[in-house]
Design a protein around this motif. Structure first.
Motif, PDB file in Angstrom:
ATOM      1  N   ASN A 255      84.348  25.400  40.458  1.00  0.00           N
ATOM      2  CA  ASN A 255      83.729  24.573  39.425  1.00  0.00           C
ATOM      3  C   ASN A 255      84.297  24.733  38.018  1.00  0.00           C
ATOM      4  N   THR A 256      85.216  25.677  37.832  1.00  0.00           N
ATOM      5  CA  THR A 256      85.740  25.904  36.483  1.00  0.00           C
ATOM      6  C   THR A 256      87.239  26.193  36.571  1.00  0.00           C
ATOM      7  N   ASP A 257      87.853  26.327  35.421  1.00  0.00           N
ATOM      8  CA  ASP A 257      89.236  26.806  35.379  1.00  0.00           C
ATOM      9  C   ASP A 257      89.290  28.163  34.682  1.00  0.00           C
ATOM     10  N   ILE A 258      88.165  28.871  34.675  1.00  0.00           N
ATOM     11  CA  ILE A 258      88.060  30.174  34.021  1.00  0.00           C
ATOM     12  C   ILE A 258      88.649  31.250  34.923  1.00  0.00           C
ATOM     13  N   PRO A 259      89.647  31.976  34.444  1.00  0.00           N
ATOM     14  CA  PRO A 259      90.177  33.081  35.243  1.00  0.00           C
ATOM     15  C   PRO A 259      89.140  34.206  35.315  1.00  0.00           C
ATOM     16  N   PHE A 260      89.196  34.969  36.419  1.00  0.00           N
ATOM     17  CA  PHE A 260      88.244  36.072  36.558  1.00  0.00           C
ATOM     18  C   PHE A 260      88.889  37.264  37.240  1.00  0.00           C
ATOM     19  N   VAL A 261      88.370  38.417  36.880  1.00  0.00           N
ATOM     20  CA  VAL A 261      88.842  39.689  37.406  1.00  0.00           C
ATOM     21  C   VAL A 261      87.645  40.399  38.014  1.00  0.00           C
ATOM     22  N   TYR A 262      87.800  40.847  39.245  1.00  0.00           N
ATOM     23  CA  TYR A 262      86.752  41.655  39.852  1.00  0.00           C
ATOM     24  C   TYR A 262      86.836  43.081  39.339  1.00  0.00           C
ATOM     25  N   MET A 263      85.678  43.673  39.114  1.00  0.00           N
ATOM     26  CA  MET A 263      85.566  45.094  38.783  1.00  0.00           C
ATOM     27  C   MET A 263      84.716  45.705  39.889  1.00  0.00           C
ATOM     28  N   THR A 264      85.211  46.755  40.514  1.00  0.00           N
ATOM     29  CA  THR A 264      84.450  47.330  41.612  1.00  0.00           C
ATOM     30  C   THR A 264      84.882  48.751  41.913  1.00  0.00           C
ATOM     31  N   GLY A 265      84.006  49.476  42.543  1.00  0.00           N
ATOM     32  CA  GLY A 265      84.336  50.807  43.028  1.00  0.00           C
ATOM     33  C   GLY A 265      84.803  50.766  44.467  1.00  0.00           C
ATOM     34  N   HIS A 266      84.845  49.566  45.045  1.00  0.00           N
ATOM     35  CA  HIS A 266      85.206  49.393  46.456  1.00  0.00           C
ATOM     36  C   HIS A 266      86.702  49.152  46.611  1.00  0.00           C
ATOM     37  N   ASP A 267      87.324  49.964  47.459  1.00  0.00           N
ATOM     38  CA  ASP A 267      88.736  49.734  47.751  1.00  0.00           C
ATOM     39  C   ASP A 267      89.000  49.667  49.247  1.00  0.00           C
ATOM     40  N   ASP A 268      87.927  49.439  50.034  1.00  0.00           N
ATOM     41  CA  ASP A 268      88.171  49.341  51.471  1.00  0.00           C
ATOM     42  C   ASP A 268      88.706  47.954  51.827  1.00  0.00           C
ATOM     43  N   ALA A 269      89.462  47.901  52.887  1.00  0.00           N
ATOM     44  CA  ALA A 269      90.215  46.695  53.266  1.00  0.00           C
ATOM     45  C   ALA A 269      89.322  45.479  53.469  1.00  0.00           C
ATOM     46  N   LYS A 270      88.152  45.648  54.066  1.00  0.00           N
ATOM     47  CA  LYS A 270      87.266  44.509  54.341  1.00  0.00           C
ATOM     48  C   LYS A 270      86.795  43.837  53.042  1.00  0.00           C
ATOM     49  N   ILE A 271      86.392  44.642  52.072  1.00  0.00           N
ATOM     50  CA  ILE A 271      85.915  44.084  50.804  1.00  0.00           C
ATOM     51  C   ILE A 271      87.074  43.464  50.025  1.00  0.00           C
ATOM     52  N   ILE A 272      88.204  44.115  50.030  1.00  0.00           N
ATOM     53  CA  ILE A 272      89.372  43.551  49.351  1.00  0.00           C
ATOM     54  C   ILE A 272      89.740  42.202  49.958  1.00  0.00           C
ATOM     55  N   GLU A 273      89.701  42.091  51.279  1.00  0.00           N
ATOM     56  CA  GLU A 273      90.015  40.824  51.940  1.00  0.00           C
ATOM     57  C   GLU A 273      88.996  39.747  51.569  1.00  0.00           C
ATOM     58  N   GLN A 274      87.715  40.104  51.556  1.00  0.00           N
ATOM     59  CA  GLN A 274      86.680  39.131  51.160  1.00  0.00           C
ATOM     60  C   GLN A 274      86.905  38.679  49.720  1.00  0.00           C
ATOM     61  N   ALA A 275      87.240  39.611  48.848  1.00  0.00           N
ATOM     62  CA  ALA A 275      87.489  39.271  47.452  1.00  0.00           C
ATOM     63  C   ALA A 275      88.741  38.406  47.320  1.00  0.00           C
ATOM     64  N   ARG A 276      89.786  38.749  48.036  1.00  0.00           N
ATOM     65  CA  ARG A 276      91.048  38.002  47.965  1.00  0.00           C
ATOM     66  C   ARG A 276      90.847  36.534  48.308  1.00  0.00           C
ATOM     67  N   ARG A 277      89.977  36.263  49.236  1.00  0.00           N
ATOM     68  CA  ARG A 277      89.718  34.873  49.664  1.00  0.00           C
ATOM     69  C   ARG A 277      89.129  34.008  48.557  1.00  0.00           C
ATOM     70  N   THR A 278      88.540  34.618  47.546  1.00  0.00           N
ATOM     71  CA  THR A 278      87.978  33.848  46.437  1.00  0.00           C
ATOM     72  C   THR A 278      89.007  33.597  45.330  1.00  0.00           C
ATOM     73  N   ILE A 279      90.225  34.065  45.538  1.00  0.00           N
ATOM     74  CA  ILE A 279      91.354  33.827  44.635  1.00  0.00           C
ATOM     75  C   ILE A 279      91.099  34.357  43.217  1.00  0.00           C
ATOM     76  N   PRO A 280      90.804  35.652  43.084  1.00  0.00           N
ATOM     77  CA  PRO A 280      90.620  36.206  41.745  1.00  0.00           C
ATOM     78  C   PRO A 280      91.957  36.327  41.015  1.00  0.00           C
ATOM     79  N   ASP A 281      91.875  36.492  39.721  1.00  0.00           N
ATOM     80  CA  ASP A 281      93.074  36.668  38.908  1.00  0.00           C
ATOM     81  C   ASP A 281      93.382  38.144  38.683  1.00  0.00           C
TER      82      ASP A 281
END
Length: 127
Positions: free
Chosen positions: A75-101
């Motif tokens: 809905n926007t053209d606003i870039p975004f960065v995830y901040m998290t304490g999670h570095d496991d592969a499953k969460i990274i893959e879920q996050a990657r699918r949302t195309i973060p910057d």
């Protein structure tokens, strides 16, 4: 004089949110709002019109940050960065699918924060 970047952030830990607020201001950014849940974040992003959003993936024990990422991409053209304490592969893959910057692992220092913010910009800065 250039206007500072407007940043909106979503963080559910009040202490971390206050610290992030101070760090962003120290780095010369303008904090245009903050929220601790997806609903308030989406409303705040609509009204605050940030240049960049910083999004905690896990909010109050749920992966609400991914929903915010989906909203921003759809809905926007606003870039975004995830901040998290999670570095496991499953969460990274879920996050990657949302195309973060970007993806910042907590804890991070001011230098890492600045680099993540600056690298997320989709247009050239005029500094």
């Amino acid at each position: 004089m250039n206007q500072p970047l407007k940043i909106y952030y979503i963080e559910d830990d009040k202490q971390l949110a206050d610290l992030l607020d101070a760090r962003l201001k120290k780095l010369g950014y303008l904090v245009c709002g903050r929220a601790d849940n997806a609903c308030d974040a989406i409303d705040g992003i609509k009204t605050g019109k940030p240049d960049i959003a910083l999004v905690d993936i896990e909010l109050h024990g749920r992966m609400e940050g991914l929903a915010i990422g989906d909203y921003l991409v759809s809905n926007t053209d606003i870039p975004f960065v995830y901040m998290t304490g999670h570095d496991d592969a499953k969460i990274i893959e879920q996050a990657r699918r949302t195309i973060p910057d970007g993806y910042l692992l907590k804890p991070f220092d001011d230098r890492q924060l600045k680099v993540a913010v600056e690298m997320s910009l989709r247009t050239e800065s005029s500094d």
